[in-house]
Design a protein around this motif. Structure first.
Motif, PDB file in Angstrom:
ATOM      1  N   LEU A  81      59.108  -3.547 -78.520  1.00  0.00           N
ATOM      2  CA  LEU A  81      58.704  -2.612 -77.469  1.00  0.00           C
ATOM      3  C   LEU A  81      58.466  -3.355 -76.158  1.00  0.00           C
ATOM      4  CD1 LEU A  81      57.852   0.117 -76.378  1.00  0.00           C
ATOM      5  CD2 LEU A  81      55.586  -0.241 -77.398  1.00  0.00           C
ATOM      6  N   PHE A  82      57.778  -4.501 -76.222  1.00  0.00           N
ATOM      7  CA  PHE A  82      57.535  -5.244 -74.994  1.00  0.00           C
ATOM      8  C   PHE A  82      58.839  -5.697 -74.356  1.00  0.00           C
ATOM      9  CE2 PHE A  82      57.043  -9.260 -72.715  1.00  0.00           C
ATOM     10  CZ  PHE A  82      56.245  -8.819 -71.678  1.00  0.00           C
ATOM     11  N   ALA A  83      59.801  -6.125 -75.172  1.00  0.00           N
ATOM     12  CA  ALA A  83      61.085  -6.560 -74.628  1.00  0.00           C
ATOM     13  C   ALA A  83      61.744  -5.432 -73.846  1.00  0.00           C
ATOM     14  CB  ALA A  83      62.006  -7.037 -75.760  1.00  0.00           C
ATOM     15  N   ARG A  84      61.672  -4.204 -74.362  1.00  0.00           N
ATOM     16  CA  ARG A  84      62.284  -3.078 -73.657  1.00  0.00           C
ATOM     17  C   ARG A  84      61.495  -2.717 -72.397  1.00  0.00           C
ATOM     18  NH1 ARG A  84      62.120  -1.000 -78.813  1.00  0.00           N
ATOM     19  NH2 ARG A  84      60.937   0.876 -78.207  1.00  0.00           N
ATOM     20  N   LYS A  85      60.168  -2.781 -72.474  1.00  0.00           N
ATOM     21  CA  LYS A  85      59.347  -2.513 -71.297  1.00  0.00           C
ATOM     22  C   LYS A  85      59.691  -3.487 -70.166  1.00  0.00           C
ATOM     23  CE  LYS A  85      55.084  -0.675 -73.432  1.00  0.00           C
ATOM     24  NZ  LYS A  85      54.688   0.337 -72.431  1.00  0.00           N
ATOM     25  N   ALA A  86      59.746  -4.776 -70.495  1.00  0.00           N
ATOM     26  CA  ALA A  86      60.008  -5.789 -69.476  1.00  0.00           C
ATOM     27  C   ALA A  86      61.428  -5.663 -68.932  1.00  0.00           C
ATOM     28  CB  ALA A  86      59.778  -7.184 -70.057  1.00  0.00           C
ATOM     29  N   ALA A  87      62.400  -5.405 -69.801  1.00  0.00           N
ATOM     30  CA  ALA A  87      63.780  -5.248 -69.342  1.00  0.00           C
ATOM     31  C   ALA A  87      63.907  -4.039 -68.420  1.00  0.00           C
ATOM     32  CB  ALA A  87      64.723  -5.108 -70.536  1.00  0.00           C
ATOM     33  N   THR A  88      63.189  -2.969 -68.734  1.00  0.00           N
ATOM     34  CA  THR A  88      63.200  -1.780 -67.884  1.00  0.00           C
ATOM     35  C   THR A  88      62.661  -2.106 -66.498  1.00  0.00           C
ATOM     36  OG1 THR A  88      62.899  -0.344 -69.817  1.00  0.00           O
ATOM     37  CG2 THR A  88      62.377   0.598 -67.658  1.00  0.00           C
ATOM     38  N   LEU A  89      61.514  -2.798 -66.448  1.00  0.00           N
ATOM     39  CA  LEU A  89      60.927  -3.155 -65.164  1.00  0.00           C
ATOM     40  C   LEU A  89      61.818  -4.131 -64.407  1.00  0.00           C
ATOM     41  CD1 LEU A  89      58.593  -2.821 -63.211  1.00  0.00           C
ATOM     42  CD2 LEU A  89      57.369  -4.630 -64.454  1.00  0.00           C
ATOM     43  N   ASP A  90      62.524  -4.992 -65.126  1.00  0.00           N
ATOM     44  CA  ASP A  90      63.438  -5.922 -64.472  1.00  0.00           C
ATOM     45  C   ASP A  90      64.510  -5.160 -63.692  1.00  0.00           C
ATOM     46  OD1 ASP A  90      63.960  -8.688 -64.031  1.00  0.00           O
ATOM     47  OD2 ASP A  90      65.708  -8.552 -65.338  1.00  0.00           O
ATOM     48  N   HIS A  91      64.964  -4.043 -64.237  1.00  0.00           N
ATOM     49  CA  HIS A  91      65.955  -3.218 -63.530  1.00  0.00           C
ATOM     50  C   HIS A  91      65.337  -2.548 -62.302  1.00  0.00           C
ATOM     51  CE1 HIS A  91      69.711  -3.158 -65.905  1.00  0.00           C
ATOM     52  NE2 HIS A  91      68.918  -3.588 -66.872  1.00  0.00           N
ATOM     53  N   PHE A  92      64.159  -1.952 -62.475  1.00  0.00           N
ATOM     54  CA  PHE A  92      63.562  -1.210 -61.370  1.00  0.00           C
ATOM     55  C   PHE A  92      63.076  -2.126 -60.248  1.00  0.00           C
ATOM     56  CE2 PHE A  92      63.163   2.369 -64.444  1.00  0.00           C
ATOM     57  CZ  PHE A  92      63.848   3.312 -63.696  1.00  0.00           C
ATOM     58  N   THR A  93      62.931  -3.415 -60.529  1.00  0.00           N
ATOM     59  CA  THR A  93      62.550  -4.372 -59.483  1.00  0.00           C
ATOM     60  C   THR A  93      63.733  -5.217 -59.019  1.00  0.00           C
ATOM     61  OG1 THR A  93      61.919  -6.057 -61.111  1.00  0.00           O
ATOM     62  CG2 THR A  93      60.188  -4.540 -60.357  1.00  0.00           C
ATOM     63  N   SER A  94      64.925  -4.904 -59.498  1.00  0.00           N
ATOM     64  CA  SER A  94      66.137  -5.662 -59.142  1.00  0.00           C
ATOM     65  C   SER A  94      66.007  -7.137 -59.509  1.00  0.00           C
ATOM     66  CB  SER A  94      66.460  -5.509 -57.643  1.00  0.00           C
ATOM     67  OG  SER A  94      66.676  -4.151 -57.318  1.00  0.00           O
ATOM     68  N   GLY A  95      65.461  -7.382 -60.706  1.00  0.00           N
ATOM     69  CA  GLY A  95      65.385  -8.750 -61.211  1.00  0.00           C
ATOM     70  C   GLY A  95      64.309  -9.598 -60.592  1.00  0.00           C
ATOM     71  N   ARG A  96      63.167  -8.984 -60.268  1.00  0.00           N
ATOM     72  CA  ARG A  96      62.108  -9.741 -59.580  1.00  0.00           C
ATOM     73  C   ARG A  96      60.927 -10.088 -60.479  1.00  0.00           C
ATOM     74  NH1 ARG A  96      59.834  -7.131 -54.553  1.00  0.00           N
ATOM     75  NH2 ARG A  96      60.725  -5.114 -55.118  1.00  0.00           N
ATOM     76  N   ILE A  97      61.057  -9.988 -61.797  1.00  0.00           N
ATOM     77  CA  ILE A  97      59.900 -10.275 -62.639  1.00  0.00           C
ATOM     78  C   ILE A  97      60.143 -11.506 -63.509  1.00  0.00           C
ATOM     79  CG2 ILE A  97      59.270  -7.840 -62.705  1.00  0.00           C
ATOM     80  CD1 ILE A  97      60.052  -7.925 -65.742  1.00  0.00           C
ATOM     81  N   ALA A  98      59.046 -12.112 -63.905  1.00  0.00           N
ATOM     82  CA  ALA A  98      59.010 -13.133 -64.943  1.00  0.00           C
ATOM     83  C   ALA A  98      57.767 -12.834 -65.778  1.00  0.00           C
ATOM     84  CB  ALA A  98      58.935 -14.538 -64.333  1.00  0.00           C
ATOM     85  N   VAL A  99      57.697 -13.432 -66.962  1.00  0.00           N
ATOM     86  CA  VAL A  99      56.581 -13.175 -67.869  1.00  0.00           C
ATOM     87  C   VAL A  99      55.849 -14.485 -68.140  1.00  0.00           C
ATOM     88  CG1 VAL A  99      55.912 -12.396 -70.177  1.00  0.00           C
ATOM     89  CG2 VAL A  99      57.745 -11.211 -68.941  1.00  0.00           C
ATOM     90  N   HIS A 100      54.529 -14.437 -68.011  1.00  0.00           N
ATOM     91  CA  HIS A 100      53.682 -15.604 -68.285  1.00  0.00           C
ATOM     92  C   HIS A 100      52.960 -15.377 -69.604  1.00  0.00           C
ATOM     93  CE1 HIS A 100      51.247 -19.069 -67.821  1.00  0.00           C
ATOM     94  NE2 HIS A 100      50.160 -18.464 -67.411  1.00  0.00           N
ATOM     95  N   ILE A 101      53.323 -16.138 -70.617  1.00  0.00           N
ATOM     96  CA  ILE A 101      52.756 -15.967 -71.954  1.00  0.00           C
ATOM     97  C   ILE A 101      51.447 -16.740 -72.064  1.00  0.00           C
ATOM     98  CG2 ILE A 101      53.104 -16.398 -74.415  1.00  0.00           C
ATOM     99  CD1 ILE A 101      54.826 -14.147 -73.297  1.00  0.00           C
ATOM    100  N   ILE A 102      50.362 -16.001 -72.319  1.00  0.00           N
ATOM    101  CA  ILE A 102      49.054 -16.627 -72.549  1.00  0.00           C
ATOM    102  C   ILE A 102      48.557 -16.167 -73.923  1.00  0.00           C
ATOM    103  CG2 ILE A 102      48.317 -17.077 -70.179  1.00  0.00           C
ATOM    104  CD1 ILE A 102      46.964 -14.325 -70.206  1.00  0.00           C
ATOM    105  N   THR A 103      48.619 -17.059 -74.878  1.00  0.00           N
ATOM    106  CA  THR A 103      48.304 -16.701 -76.262  1.00  0.00           C
ATOM    107  C   THR A 103      46.839 -16.363 -76.435  1.00  0.00           C
ATOM    108  OG1 THR A 103      50.144 -18.017 -77.065  1.00  0.00           O
ATOM    109  CG2 THR A 103      48.378 -17.563 -78.628  1.00  0.00           C
ATOM    110  N   GLY A 104      45.967 -16.993 -75.656  1.00  0.00           N
ATOM    111  CA  GLY A 104      44.540 -16.670 -75.704  1.00  0.00           C
ATOM    112  C   GLY A 104      43.704 -17.803 -76.262  1.00  0.00           C
ATOM    113  N   GLY A 105      42.756 -18.291 -75.436  1.00  0.00           N
ATOM    114  CA  GLY A 105      41.887 -19.382 -75.861  1.00  0.00           C
ATOM    115  C   GLY A 105      40.464 -18.960 -76.123  1.00  0.00           C
ATOM    116  N   SER A 106      40.182 -17.648 -76.048  1.00  0.00           N
ATOM    117  CA  SER A 106      38.823 -17.140 -76.249  1.00  0.00           C
ATOM    118  C   SER A 106      38.815 -16.106 -77.356  1.00  0.00           C
ATOM    119  CB  SER A 106      38.300 -16.521 -74.945  1.00  0.00           C
ATOM    120  OG  SER A 106      37.166 -15.705 -75.188  1.00  0.00           O
ATOM    121  N   ASP A 107      38.052 -16.373 -78.420  1.00  0.00           N
ATOM    122  CA  ASP A 107      37.950 -15.402 -79.515  1.00  0.00           C
ATOM    123  C   ASP A 107      37.382 -14.077 -79.023  1.00  0.00           C
ATOM    124  OD1 ASP A 107      38.971 -17.269 -81.265  1.00  0.00           O
ATOM    125  OD2 ASP A 107      37.007 -17.841 -82.077  1.00  0.00           O
TER     126      ASP A 107
END
Length: 367
Positions: free
Chosen positions: A89-115
């Motif tokens: 689902l996230f892959a489709r969400k991000a790909a959709t936004l990539d189209h609507f922004t004409s390829g202006r997005i990137a994704v920053h993965i933060i796994t999480g360091g705080s319980d």
């Protein structure tokens, strides 16, 4: 471009100077301010802005979509924690936004360091297990973005059958992936998947060591780039810059002591990156030419909290030192977020770009 300069936008006019638990990644939403903030970064010459993530804050994809509609050129780095949205689902969400922004997005993965942060969203996995999940998550996301045919996947955390997306990213081969994490569990995952491996503002020698560590962990054929995040504090003179820096530190200490009516805040972070900043702060207030650590010490190093203090020329010089160390993306944000972004664009970014360009032109060309 040989160097990428990133800012950071929030959704309302606040910073650490407004409260002990205030974060640019959380709080209420002021649409007019988001529009102004994004446009200020575009006008200042930033390449991209980070849209942060917090367990109580606004949704980053939506914030980026709104800000993109208010700008023409500015790109967006959207922080994302794997585990709360299924990877397909996230892959489709991000790909959709990539189209609507004409390829202006990137994704920053933060796994999480705080319980505590993770548990607010219902995640009870331990630290190292979260990184194993991130590995699987990114495997699936990248395959959804790139696969021309449906695929099956069965792992420890995810199982999909005939996974496929009709919408593929505008950017090829896929949307750029940035990755943050300083622990032993983070490095191999980030080295495996990231296009840009992000670090907080550590001394130059430490940054070089971390770059070497990530490169050594990267699979054959992979060569991620590297980012560092810093908090420049500027002054017309060096003395005025230090005066402003000490004023910011005094305000933060006042807030955290409870003298403004707030309760004191514990400064015991779990994140390995925070522990590293606190260790550097314990070793010295100033590293290299002007990397200043007391704000990291005063805040418990929750996030990007080391500063470069000096005139625009001095700060630009120090930023180029990171470029010389192997960093090609630099994130800078201030303690007065909007005014500082404007000042960086006027006084610092042109100096950095000119000096990096000069170095590139003087670099030897090998046949």
């Amino acid at each position: 471009m040989p160097i990428e300069l990133i800012g950071m936008i929030g959704t309302r006019k606040l910073s650490e100077l407004d409260g002990p638990t205030v974060s640019i990644t959380g709080g209420s939403i002021d649409p007019a301010y988001v529009r102004q903030f994004a446009q200020a970064h575009e006008n200042a010459g930033f390449d991209r802005v980070l849209v942060g993530y917090g367990s109580t804050g606004p949704d980053g994809l939506t914030v980026a979509s709104f800000a993109a509609a208010a700008t023409d050129r500015l790109k967006f780095l959207i922080a994302h924690r794997p585990g709360f949205v299924n990877p397909t689902l996230f892959a489709r969400k991000a790909a959709t936004l990539d189209h609507f922004t004409s390829g202006r997005i990137a994704v920053h993965i933060i796994t999480g360091g705080s319980d505590a942060e993770q548990q607010r969203d219902g995640d009870w996995l331990d630290h190292d297990t979260r990184y194993r999940r991130t590995d699987e998550y990114l495997e699936i996301v990248k395959r959804v973005w790139t696969s021309d045919t449906p695929f099956d996947y069965e792992g420890e955390f995810y199982r999909v059958k005939d996974a496929f997306s009709d919408v593929k990213p505008v950017q090829q081969p896929h949307i750029p992936l940035y990755f943050g994490g300083a622990s032993g569990a983070a490095v191999p995952v980030g080295a495996k998947h990231s296009d840009v491996y992000a670090m907080w503002g550590e001394p130059i020698a430490a940054v070089k060591e971390r770059i070497a560590e990530v490169k050594a962990a990267a699979p054959p054929g992979r060569s991620p780039k590297f980012s560092v995040s810093l908090r420049p504090i500027l002054g017309d003179t060096e003395a005025k810059a230090w005066e402003r820096a000490r004023s910011i530190l005094s305000r933060i200490k006042e807030i955290r002591s409870g003298t403004t009516g707030n309760q004191p805040v514990s400064a015991r972070p779990q994140a390995v990156g925070s522990h590293r900043l606190l260790q550097f702060a314990q070793e010295s207030e100033i590293h290299d030419k002007r990397l200043w650590t007391p704000i990291a010490a005063a805040t418990g190093a929750y996030g990007n909290t080391t500063a470069l203090v000096g005139t625009p020329e001095q700060v630009a010089e120090s930023l180029v030192d990171y470029y010389d160390a192997g960093v090609t993306t630099i994130l800078i944000r201030g303690f007065d977020p909007l005014a500082d972004a404007i000042a960086y664009g006027r006084d610092v970014i042109p100096l950095v770009r000119d000096e990096v360009q000069r170095r590139e032109q003087q670099a030897p060309v090998f046949a």
